[in-house]
Design a protein around this motif. Sequence first.
Motif, PDB file in Angstrom:
ATOM      1  N   THR A 100       0.867  -1.170   0.000  1.00  0.00           N
ATOM      2  CA  THR A 100       0.000   0.000   0.000  1.00  0.00           C
ATOM      3  C   THR A 100       0.910   1.228   0.000  1.00  0.00           C
ATOM      4  OG1 THR A 100      -0.121   0.268   2.412  1.00  0.00           O
ATOM      5  CG2 THR A 100      -1.735  -1.231   1.374  1.00  0.00           C
ATOM      6  N   TYR A 142       1.727  11.851   1.308  1.00  0.00           N
ATOM      7  CA  TYR A 142       1.163  10.905   0.342  1.00  0.00           C
ATOM      8  C   TYR A 142       2.223  10.533  -0.687  1.00  0.00           C
ATOM      9  CZ  TYR A 142       0.415  14.924  -2.833  1.00  0.00           C
ATOM     10  OH  TYR A 142       0.573  16.032  -3.632  1.00  0.00           O
ATOM     11  N   PHE A 199      -1.057   8.969  -5.470  1.00  0.00           N
ATOM     12  CA  PHE A 199      -1.871   8.068  -4.658  1.00  0.00           C
ATOM     13  C   PHE A 199      -2.473   8.809  -3.466  1.00  0.00           C
ATOM     14  CE2 PHE A 199       1.408   5.468  -6.733  1.00  0.00           C
ATOM     15  CZ  PHE A 199       0.586   4.614  -7.461  1.00  0.00           C
ATOM     16  N   GLN A 200      -2.604  10.112  -3.597  1.00  0.00           N
ATOM     17  CA  GLN A 200      -3.223  10.898  -2.538  1.00  0.00           C
ATOM     18  C   GLN A 200      -4.667  10.446  -2.349  1.00  0.00           C
ATOM     19  OE1 GLN A 200      -3.232  15.159  -3.151  1.00  0.00           O
ATOM     20  NE2 GLN A 200      -3.410  15.577  -0.961  1.00  0.00           N
ATOM     21  N   GLY A 201      -5.038  10.152  -1.115  1.00  0.00           N
ATOM     22  CA  GLY A 201      -6.378   9.651  -0.831  1.00  0.00           C
ATOM     23  C   GLY A 201      -6.551   8.169  -1.128  1.00  0.00           C
ATOM     24  N   LYS A 202      -5.467   7.493  -1.568  1.00  0.00           N
ATOM     25  CA  LYS A 202      -5.535   6.064  -1.903  1.00  0.00           C
ATOM     26  C   LYS A 202      -4.463   5.280  -1.142  1.00  0.00           C
ATOM     27  CE  LYS A 202      -6.820   7.384  -6.637  1.00  0.00           C
ATOM     28  NZ  LYS A 202      -6.420   7.322  -8.040  1.00  0.00           N
ATOM     29  N   GLU A 256      -4.417   3.316   1.340  1.00  0.00           N
ATOM     30  CA  GLU A 256      -4.658   1.962   1.835  1.00  0.00           C
ATOM     31  C   GLU A 256      -4.987   0.969   0.729  1.00  0.00           C
ATOM     32  OE1 GLU A 256      -7.662   2.244   4.813  1.00  0.00           O
ATOM     33  OE2 GLU A 256      -6.420   3.381   6.216  1.00  0.00           O
ATOM     34  N   ILE A 257      -4.946   1.420  -0.523  1.00  0.00           N
ATOM     35  CA  ILE A 257      -5.240   0.536  -1.659  1.00  0.00           C
ATOM     36  C   ILE A 257      -3.927  -0.052  -2.178  1.00  0.00           C
ATOM     37  CG2 ILE A 257      -6.216   0.382  -3.973  1.00  0.00           C
ATOM     38  CD1 ILE A 257      -7.963   2.789  -3.294  1.00  0.00           C
TER      39      ILE A 257
END
Length: 283
Positions: free
Chosen positions: A96, A113, A125-128, A130-131
Motif C-alpha cells: 500500500t 502521500y 496516490f493521494q487519498g488512496k 490503503e489501496i
Amino acid sequence: MDTDPGHEIPVDHPQPEQDQCGCGGDTEQKALHEIEEAEAKIAKGQDEVQHGLHDVEEGVHLLDKAKADLKEAQRHHVIHFTVNGEPEKTEQREWTPDDIITKFGEVDPASNYLVRIKGHHKESFQGKGEIPIEIHDCDDFQIVSTGPTPVSDGSKLTGASLFVAGLEALGYKPTLLSGTTDHVVFEYQVPTGKYAGRTFRLGVVVPADFQLSSPGGLHVSPRIHPNKGGKMHPTEGIADSAAFQSKAGGEWHYWSRPVPDWATSKKTVAAYMHHVWWLWDTQ
C-alpha cells in the motif's frame, strides 16, 4: 382358319426389364461409396476432436503450471526501486502507498502521500494510501508532505565535498562556483510540473556540518519569478542571487525554501534532491 405357310403372323415379345447390372447398379454403388466416405470423415473428425480435447486439457495444465511458476519466481524476485531518491529493494510485489511511506520513507502517512514518477508524468496516490499497488523494477517514488512549507533567508555557507560526491552518485555533474568552497552549481532537468523537460542551472550553498544540517534554499537560473517577499510558495520568498549571478553568469534568483523535515529525514543528498523535486513539481 386357313393358314398360309408363306405368311407368319407377327408375335409381340415382352421387352426385357432394365439390366440389373446397368444404371441402377451404378447409382447404388455410388451411394454406398458416399456413405463410406462420410463415415470415414466422421471417424476422422471424432478422432481429431478427441486429440483436440486432449491438447486443450494438456494446454490448460501447462498454463496453470506456468502461472504457478511465474508467481513463485515473482515471489522471490528482488525488486529495486527508489523512494525520495534513495535506492530500496524488496521481494514483496504488492504494497500500500501508506506502507511504502512508513517503511521506506520513515514518515507519517497521515501528513504525507505517495507519488510514482513515470518520465515527465506522475501518478498520485493521494487519498488512496490503503489501496495496494504493484511495484516494479526501477520505479521512482516521491513522498509529498501535506504540511506547510517554511521560508527562511538561508545563509549557511562553507564545506561541500560530501554534497558534491552525493550529487555525482545520483548522476549529476556538479562544480564548485569559482572562488568559493561551498557554492555548488549543477544542471537539472525538471521531471514533472509545468516546467517538465526544461533544464535549469541550480545553485546550492552547503553548510560545513552537512549532513547534520541541510543546505538552505535553492538558487535558480534563469529566473522564472520576480522578486517578492512573503512566505507563500511558489511565488513569494524570492530575491536576487548576487553571488551566483556575478560568478556563474546569467540571471539568477534565490528561492527561500529550506527542507521542512530535515531532522526526521535520512539527511542525504537524495533527501535534499527530493525537496528540489517537490519545489519544481509545485510551481
